[in-house]
Design an enzyme around this catalytic site. Structure first.
Site, PDB file in Angstrom:
ATOM      1  CG  HIS A 265       8.201   7.318  13.688  1.00 13.09           C
ATOM      2  ND1 HIS A 265       7.376   6.098  13.677  1.00 13.09           N
ATOM      3  CD2 HIS A 265       9.281   6.599  14.431  1.00 13.09           C
ATOM      4  CE1 HIS A 265       7.929   5.001  14.173  1.00 13.09           C
ATOM      5  NE2 HIS A 265       9.186   5.417  14.733  1.00 13.09           N
TER       6      HIS A 265
ATOM      7  CG  HIS B 212      12.570   5.900  14.398  1.00 15.93           C
ATOM      8  ND1 HIS B 212      12.242   5.658  15.740  1.00 15.93           N
ATOM      9  CD2 HIS B 212      13.692   6.970  14.506  1.00 15.93           C
ATOM     10  CE1 HIS B 212      12.627   6.587  16.392  1.00 15.93           C
ATOM     11  NE2 HIS B 212      13.609   7.414  15.884  1.00 15.93           N
TER      12      HIS B 212
ATOM     13  CG  ASP C 283      11.406   0.263  13.469  1.00 18.03           C
ATOM     14  OD1 ASP C 283      10.619  -0.129  14.369  1.00 18.03           O
ATOM     15  OD2 ASP C 283      11.906   1.395  13.472  1.00 18.03           O
ATOM     16  CG  HIS C 284       8.133   2.634  11.740  1.00 13.43           C
ATOM     17  ND1 HIS C 284       6.837   2.372  12.161  1.00 13.43           N
ATOM     18  CD2 HIS C 284       8.999   2.336  12.937  1.00 13.43           C
ATOM     19  CE1 HIS C 284       6.983   1.916  13.657  1.00 13.43           C
ATOM     20  NE2 HIS C 284       8.155   1.701  13.933  1.00 13.43           N
TER      21      HIS C 284
ATOM     22  CG  HIS D 101       9.068   7.087  19.178  1.00 11.17           C
ATOM     23  ND1 HIS D 101      10.031   6.061  19.875  1.00 11.17           N
ATOM     24  CD2 HIS D 101       9.207   6.396  17.904  1.00 11.17           C
ATOM     25  CE1 HIS D 101      10.726   5.302  19.036  1.00 11.17           C
ATOM     26  NE2 HIS D 101      10.201   5.398  17.895  1.00 11.17           N
TER      27      HIS D 101
ATOM     28  CG  ASP E 241       7.754   2.832  16.914  1.00 12.08           C
ATOM     29  OD1 ASP E 241       9.053   2.740  16.627  1.00 12.08           O
ATOM     30  OD2 ASP E 241       7.037   1.680  17.034  1.00 12.08           O
TER      31      ASP E 241
ATOM     32  CG  HIS F  91       8.080  -2.357  17.848  1.00 13.68           C
ATOM     33  ND1 HIS F  91       8.144  -2.871  16.553  1.00 13.68           N
ATOM     34  CD2 HIS F  91       8.376  -1.029  17.582  1.00 13.68           C
ATOM     35  CE1 HIS F  91       8.359  -1.775  15.722  1.00 13.68           C
ATOM     36  NE2 HIS F  91       8.594  -0.709  16.393  1.00 13.68           N
TER      37      HIS F  91
HETATM   38  C1  LIG Z   1      13.695  -0.929  16.726  1.00 12.99           C
HETATM   39  C2  LIG Z   1      14.559   0.240  16.926  1.00 12.99           C
HETATM   40  N1  LIG Z   1      15.974  -0.144  16.883  1.00 12.99           N
HETATM   41  C3  LIG Z   1      16.772   1.033  17.031  1.00 12.99           C
HETATM   42  C4  LIG Z   1      16.289   2.201  17.167  1.00 12.99           C
HETATM   43  C5  LIG Z   1      14.623   2.447  17.090  1.00 12.99           C
HETATM   44  C6  LIG Z   1      13.937   1.416  17.114  1.00 12.99           C
HETATM   45  O1  LIG Z   1      12.969   1.676  16.842  1.00 12.99           O
HETATM   46  C7  LIG Z   1      14.575   4.175  17.284  1.00 12.99           C
HETATM   47  O2  LIG Z   1      15.914   4.584  17.213  1.00 12.99           O
HETATM   48  C8  LIG Z   1      16.704   3.421  17.345  1.00 12.99           C
HETATM   49  O3  LIG Z   1      18.259   3.850  17.386  1.00 12.99           O
HETATM   50 ZN   LIG Z   2      10.508   4.457  16.244  1.00  9.88          ZN
HETATM   51 ZN   LIG Z   3       9.372   1.208  15.371  1.00  9.11          ZN
END
Ligand SMILES: Cc1ncc2c(c1O)COC2=O
Ligand SMILES: [Zn+2]
Ligand SMILES: [Zn+2]
Ligand SMILES: [Zn+2]
Length: 268
Positions: free
Chosen positions: A96, A98, A100-101, A185, A207, A252
């Protein structure tokens, strides 16, 4: 035929309050958790699933998540540890979009990229409560333009070298490497099932379940677009775990990650 190998590329850590990780459940308080990407070294090619977070982006936009990331925990650093470079990757799949990906997508301008057909339009025109999640837009010129954030694009990034092929439903990336559609998610979220010749399958929730506690108790993370779909996705993953006798890895989970194979250690 050599067997498939799965490497977890340690991407460093972030901090969230417990009520964001375990929605409506907590406990509250700061939780430092791991971020990682997945390299599937398959006889048919090298598949990278996700690319972690960009440190500078998090420091600028989400400093409260207190990023900690060494050079070796960047995507190029993690690949170098395996004697690889970004150009050695054949396919990049984002579970997805986000932040962190997708933080390392910019290192793969010439690699085939794939995502769910609904994830791109959603990132381009997301809900107000999704803005932080979809805050690193450097993965797509199209999305950065749609969101009026072309300042995030690096020189040399074009609509062409940030374009994606779209998929929907469950998809076999390669024999034994299956993307499992697990919405909730985000609209276009995927989990990953990898089957091997010589060991039990791996089921990576990504996630769809941040931690074992989320998974075992049908607890969504605080960030979601559809909590009902999120619970249904966790239940579907548990059925696959049972049917395939799979080993489940969470995206996570601070406690579980301590036991996961990272660096040069692989599953397979
Ligand atoms: C790790 C993390 N921090 C913030 C957000 C998300 C995260 O996975 C997804 O939507 C967010 O606002
Ligand atoms: Zn996410
Ligand atoms: Zn994530
Ligand atoms: Zn084989």
């Amino acid at each position: 035929m050599p067997d498939t190998k799965v490497y977890l590329l340690d991407g460093g850590t972030l901090v969230l309050d417990g009520f964001h990780i375990w929605w409506n459940k907590g406990p509250g308080g700061e939780v430092r958790f791991p971020v990682y990407s997945v390299l599937v070294d398959h006889p048919q090619g090298k598949f990278l699933i996700d690319t972690g977070y960009d440190y500078d982006h998090v420091q600028k936009v989400l400093p409260f998540e207190k990023p900690q990331q060494t050079e070796q925990q960047t995507i190029p650093g993690a690949l170098k540890l395996l004697g690889l470079e970004p150009k050695d990757i054949d396919v990049l799949f984002n579970s997805h979009f986000h932040f962190d990906h997708v933080g390392g997508n910019k290192f793969f301008p010439d690699v085939k990229k794939i995502c769910h057909k609904d994830e791109m339009p959603q990132a381009a025109n997301c809900q107000s409560f999704e803005v932080l999640g979809y805050s690193d837009l450097a993965f797509s010129t199209e999305v950065a333009e749609a969101r009026g954030m072309t300042d995030q694009l690096d020189a040399g990034q074009t609509a062409g070298n940030t374009s994606f092929e779209f998929v929907e439903g469950d998809v076999e990336l390669a024999p034994g490497v299956t993307l499992i559609y697990t919405p909730g998610h985000t609209v276009g979220h995927y989990s990953l099932l990898v089957e091997f010749d010589t060991r039990r399958p791996l089921l990576l929730t990504l996630d769809a379940a941040y931690t074992r506690k989320n998974y075992e108790n049908d607890i969504n993370a605080g960030f979601h677009i559809d909590p009902v779909a999120g619970v249904e996705s966790m239940r579907r993953l548990k059925k696959i775990e049972e049917d395939k006798n799979a080993e489940v890895l969470f995206s996570h989970d601070p406690e579980s990650f301590k036991e996961y194979r990272t660096g040069v250690n692989f599953y397979g």
